[in-house]
Design a protein around this motif. Structure first.
Motif: not given
Length: 439
Positions: A10, A14, A324, A327, A329-331, A334-335
């Protein structure tokens, strides 16, 4: 998978995403990027610019969008929804209070804007398929758009076309020019996340101003078909396009020898794929071109995670990607990308989604595209960098490759934000192609 391995993968993933390994993204984060950034979140900047880009063709108003933008917290999907839902309802209420019989243009302008803002409010909500807003917002945007459409000098006509294999229908809108005689016509589809209503504002109205009929449509995986028929994307896009061509050539307003086919974003794969199998299409637009969709997705992953994917270890792969996406904080790219991918492909896990995505490539089809094809590319494309040039190289001499730059204000994916320039370049090319065919 052991928790320590999961955490390590992970973290590796990230770091890879955050480091912006693609050259185009490196440029975006450097002082070389000449465009003012609307959000510190790169993807929020893009989506805000996307709404602003509809302003020249009646789909937004600049000040309204900038006021909404100031209320959005970078990376906060709910704040994006809140800002645009508030704006949409405000503009919609204003529109409904306008006497549309007395002031049809004013009512139409406001309703088209409200429709765009409802679509923006929906954009980041697809991580939870049971969220009722996914459907309620779409109903509101359709209602606003259709009411606005009814106030056009020549209203578009909605139809539902039967796919040739019979297991889905294709919603489409025929926008005629109102001019006499058969006219050139462009069939337009959006991509991974966009609607046919958006296409009217992106380039449809620009084509109509030039005396070109427009037929927008959606297929499996796209907003109306995914919602109404619960069908995800299919790679054989000719199954979607051929019924639209059948429909077009039945109209006396359509010149059957002057039919163009345009695909935006992921549509840069869909349209060329269909054109390879339907020779009634006279010219093709891939904006921006996509040669190998699945590979372009996997290229963004660290090698160790790609190895896990290709090994078939779905459990490990899913656990890393799902962590990911969960989270904050993931860009955002991506999310949102994974959430939208699973929703639009109607797939339950990241592993299944990427497995399906590998089928979306033109490696064995590009040489079958014999029509003139306009392939757009954008200097800062953060979604499919390198794909347009790969497609142009594979197609060969009948491809016109146009590289839009950041200094033109057209360097974002699909040259979003430069719709007037892009329309000028692409539609002039189409008219030139048709002129040469008549020589």
């Amino acid at each position: 998978m052991k928790s320590s391995q999961a955490l390590r993968l992970f973290g590796l993933f990230n770091v890879c995403i955050a480091s912006a390994v693609q050259p185009s993204t490196k440029l975006k984060n450097a002082t070389a990027d000449p465009m003012f950034q609307l959000s510190s979140d790169e993807d929020f900047h893009f989506e805000l610019l996307r709404v602003l880009s509809l302003a020249p063709y009646e789909g937004a108003d600049i000040g309204e969008v900038l006021v909404a933008a100031k209320k959005i917290a970078a990376g906060d999907f709910e704040s994006f929804y809140d800002a645009f839902y508030d704006l949409a309802t405000q503009v919609d209420e204003t529109a409904r209070n306008i006497d549309k019989d007395k002031y049809p243009v004013s009512a139409r302008n406001a309703l088209f804007r409200a429709s765009s803002y409802y679509r923006s409010a929906d954009f980041f909500l697809h991580g939870n398929w049971s969220d009722p807003r996914i459907n309620s917002l779409w109903d509101k945007q359709l209602n606003a758009f259709d009411t606005a459409n009814s106030l056009l000098p020549v209203p578009g006509k909605r139809v539902n076309l039967q796919a040739r294999d019979g297991n889905f229908t294709v919603p489409a809108i025929f926008f005629g020019t109102g001019l006499t005689g058969p006219r050139p016509t462009i069939l337009m589809c959006n991509g991974y996340d966009g609607s046919q209503e958006e296409m009217y504002h992106l380039i449809g109205k620009a084509a109509l101003e030039r005396g070109i009929n427009v037929i927008t449509y959606e297929g499996p995986g796209q907003p109306t078909v995914r919602r109404g028929q619960n069908i995800g994307f299919i790679p054989e896009w000719e199954r979607v396009v051929s019924p639209v061509v059948d429909f077009a050539i039945q109209h006396p307003e359509v010149d059957p020898e002057a039919i163009g086919l345009m695909g935006y974003s992921f549509g840069g794969y869909l349209a060329p794929r269909a054109a390879a199998f339907d020779k009634r299409i006279a010219a093709v637009f891939a904006v921006d071109g996509v040669y190998d969709f699945g590979k372009s997705l996997l290229d963004q992953f660290p090698q160790e995670l790609k190895d896990i994917f290709y090994s078939g270890d779905a459990d490990t792969f899913n656990s890393v990607i799902e962590a990911a996406v969960a989270d904050p904080s993931t860009k955002t790219v991506m999310r949102w990308g994974v959430q939208q991918g699973m929703w639009s492909f109607n797939i339950d896990t990241p592993f299944e989604w990427l497995t399906k995505a590998l089928a979306y490539n033109l490696t064995e089809v590009a040489d079958k595209i014999k029509q003139p094809i306009f392939i757009g590319d954008a200097q800062l494309d953060q979604f499919f960098p390198g794909q347009a040039k790969a497609l142009a190289d594979a197609v060969g001499t009948n491809a016109l490759y146009r590289y839009f730059t950041a200094d033109e204000g057209a360097g974002e994916h699909c040259s979003i934000g430069a719709s007037v320039l892009q329309s000028q370049v692409m539609l002039d090319w189409f008219e030139d192609v048709l002129s040469k065919d008549k020589e």
